[in-house]
Motif scaffolding. Structure first.
Motif, PDB file in Angstrom:
ATOM      1  N   MET A   6       0.826  -1.218   0.000  1.00  0.00           N
ATOM      2  CA  MET A   6       0.000   0.000   0.000  1.00  0.00           C
ATOM      3  C   MET A   6       0.852   1.257   0.000  1.00  0.00           C
ATOM      4  SD  MET A   6      -3.108  -0.699  -0.230  1.00  0.00           S
ATOM      5  CE  MET A   6      -4.226   0.505   0.455  1.00  0.00           C
ATOM      6  N   LYS A  31      -0.785  -3.936   2.999  1.00  0.00           N
ATOM      7  CA  LYS A  31      -2.177  -3.679   3.405  1.00  0.00           C
ATOM      8  C   LYS A  31      -2.447  -4.316   4.772  1.00  0.00           C
ATOM      9  CE  LYS A  31      -6.883  -4.423   1.708  1.00  0.00           C
ATOM     10  NZ  LYS A  31      -7.431  -3.215   2.271  1.00  0.00           N
ATOM     11  N   LEU A  65       1.364   5.635  -2.989  1.00  0.00           N
ATOM     12  CA  LEU A  65       0.382   5.199  -1.988  1.00  0.00           C
ATOM     13  C   LEU A  65      -0.824   4.619  -2.705  1.00  0.00           C
ATOM     14  CD1 LEU A  65       2.247   7.060  -0.330  1.00  0.00           C
ATOM     15  CD2 LEU A  65       0.251   7.852   0.890  1.00  0.00           C
ATOM     16  N   ILE A  81      -6.022   8.556   1.634  1.00  0.00           N
ATOM     17  CA  ILE A  81      -5.358   8.689   2.940  1.00  0.00           C
ATOM     18  C   ILE A  81      -6.212   9.489   3.929  1.00  0.00           C
ATOM     19  CG2 ILE A  81      -3.018   8.548   1.986  1.00  0.00           C
ATOM     20  CD1 ILE A  81      -2.821  11.613   2.330  1.00  0.00           C
ATOM     21  N   ILE A 153      -5.518   4.188   3.943  1.00  0.00           N
ATOM     22  CA  ILE A 153      -4.243   4.352   4.660  1.00  0.00           C
ATOM     23  C   ILE A 153      -4.400   5.495   5.663  1.00  0.00           C
ATOM     24  CG2 ILE A 153      -1.770   4.758   4.399  1.00  0.00           C
ATOM     25  CD1 ILE A 153      -2.162   4.119   1.374  1.00  0.00           C
ATOM     26  N   THR A 184      -4.524   0.274   6.658  1.00  0.00           N
ATOM     27  CA  THR A 184      -3.066   0.286   6.766  1.00  0.00           C
ATOM     28  C   THR A 184      -2.732   1.529   7.581  1.00  0.00           C
ATOM     29  OG1 THR A 184      -2.965  -0.680   4.578  1.00  0.00           O
ATOM     30  CG2 THR A 184      -0.939   0.372   5.399  1.00  0.00           C
TER      31      THR A 184
END
Ligand code: ATP
Length: 308
Positions: A6, A31, A65, A81, A153, A184
């Motif tokens: 990831m 991940k 990412l 994110i 993430i 993650t």
């Protein structure tokens, strides 16, 4: 956790004038993994995170990412994110549920706000103004805001700094719960215990560089010395003197406090007792303990993470 990468960071460099804050950092995060950046103040953790979340442009290197490049696909990166930074400033006069609805309105889709409030243990506070919340509650709200658009993430920059032990533990549970839900997580911390409890793998940073990267258990296992003998002596001799004792690999002396590192606790203890009898040392507060991540840091840098 799967083997799907990831976060893929290659040779990241960031300079501020003559200071190289991040110097060739590289790592990958899979991940569902909790990855920790551990290091003292000024090691370059925040700058690394800021480059990954598109707040600072790297001078060199790349970071990808969830398949998106932080230099070229900023909008795509921002969709995947969620970020809680050290300096998150919240609108103090808003109520908890008001700020969550406000943030939710910034995104095309968002998670169920009531469930999010519940997950962050803020149900009783949902109608309270932010300015009345405790430090731990504010941190949990900052994490809730980072999660509002259901990112894959999640970045947490020193999430428990300044919190009391109970609030820290509550936050640890929340981070572990994120992992259970397949997120993650990349977090930075200068607390060794936190890194050990939470992180699947840890990158130890010092002076802008990643000086070690592994699971907490492996980092400690790689130490030559698996145990430490600690005690006080009113007038300790020089380090070399202890180094000549059988079983002792390394010595650290601070005033009256002596630490002996050994891979054979029994041999080291026996030599210590014999030496204390021969030279009539009065050993006080003798303790033995297994090596920790703190010892890994001391071993690699010659300094304690706390005094750096
Ligand atoms: P902390 O735990 O204190 O946040 P850190 O490991 O996150 O530390 P950084 O904040 O990334 O470290 O700082 C790395 C180095 O870069 C330090 O020497 C710091 O003084 C310097 N630095 C950070 N931000 C800037 C800036 N905006 N301008 C100049 N120097 C900076």
């Amino acid at each position: 956790m799967t083997n799907e990468v990831m976060v893929d960071v290659q040779n990241l460099v960031k300079r501020y004038g003559s200071i190289t804050a991040v110097n060739g950092v590289a790592f990958q995060v899979n991940k569902g993994e909790i990855f920790g950046l551990l290091g003292p103040n000024g090691a370059g953790k925040t700058t690394t995170i800021e480059m990954l979340v598109c707040l600072r442009k790297p001078d060199e290197g790349t970071a990808v990412l969830a398949g998106f490049d932080v230099r070229k696909q900023v909008n795509k990166v921002k969709e995947v994110i969620g970020v809680q930074l050290q300096s998150t400033s919240l609108f103090e006069l808003l109520k908890v549920d008001e700020i969550l609805h406000l943030y939710a309105s910034f995104y095309p889709t968002h998670v169920n706000i009531n469930e999010l409030i519940e997950d962050m243990l803020l149900t009783e506070k949902r109608k309270d103004r932010i300015k009345g919340l405790s430090g731990g509650q504010k941190q949990r709200l900052a994490i809730a805001l980072a999660l509002i658009h259901d990112p894959d993430i999640v970045f947490l920059d020193e999430p428990t700094t300044g919190l009391d032990p109970q609030a820290r533990r509550t936050l640890w549970d929340i981070v572990l719960h994120l992992k259970e839900r397949g997120k993650t997580v990349i977090l930075s911390t200068h607390y060794m215990d936190e890194a050990h409890v939470l992180c699947d793998r840890i990158g130890i940073m010092d002076q802008g560089e990643l000086i070690a990267l592994d699971t907490p258990t492996n980092l400690v296992k790689k130490l030559q010395s698996s145990s430490t003998v600690e005690f006080h002596l009113s007038n300790p001799p020089e380090e070399e003197w202890f180094m000549s004792m059988e079983g002792v690999d390394e010595v650290s002396i601070k005033d009256t406090f002596v630490q002996l590192y050994t891979d054979d606790l029994q041999v080291a203890l026996t030599s210590l007792i014999q030496a204390s009898e021969q030279h009539q040392f009065k050993i006080k507060d003798l303790q033995t303990r297994l090596a920790t991540l703190e010892d890994v840091f001391i071993h690699m840098t010659g300094r304690s993470i706390r005094e750096s």
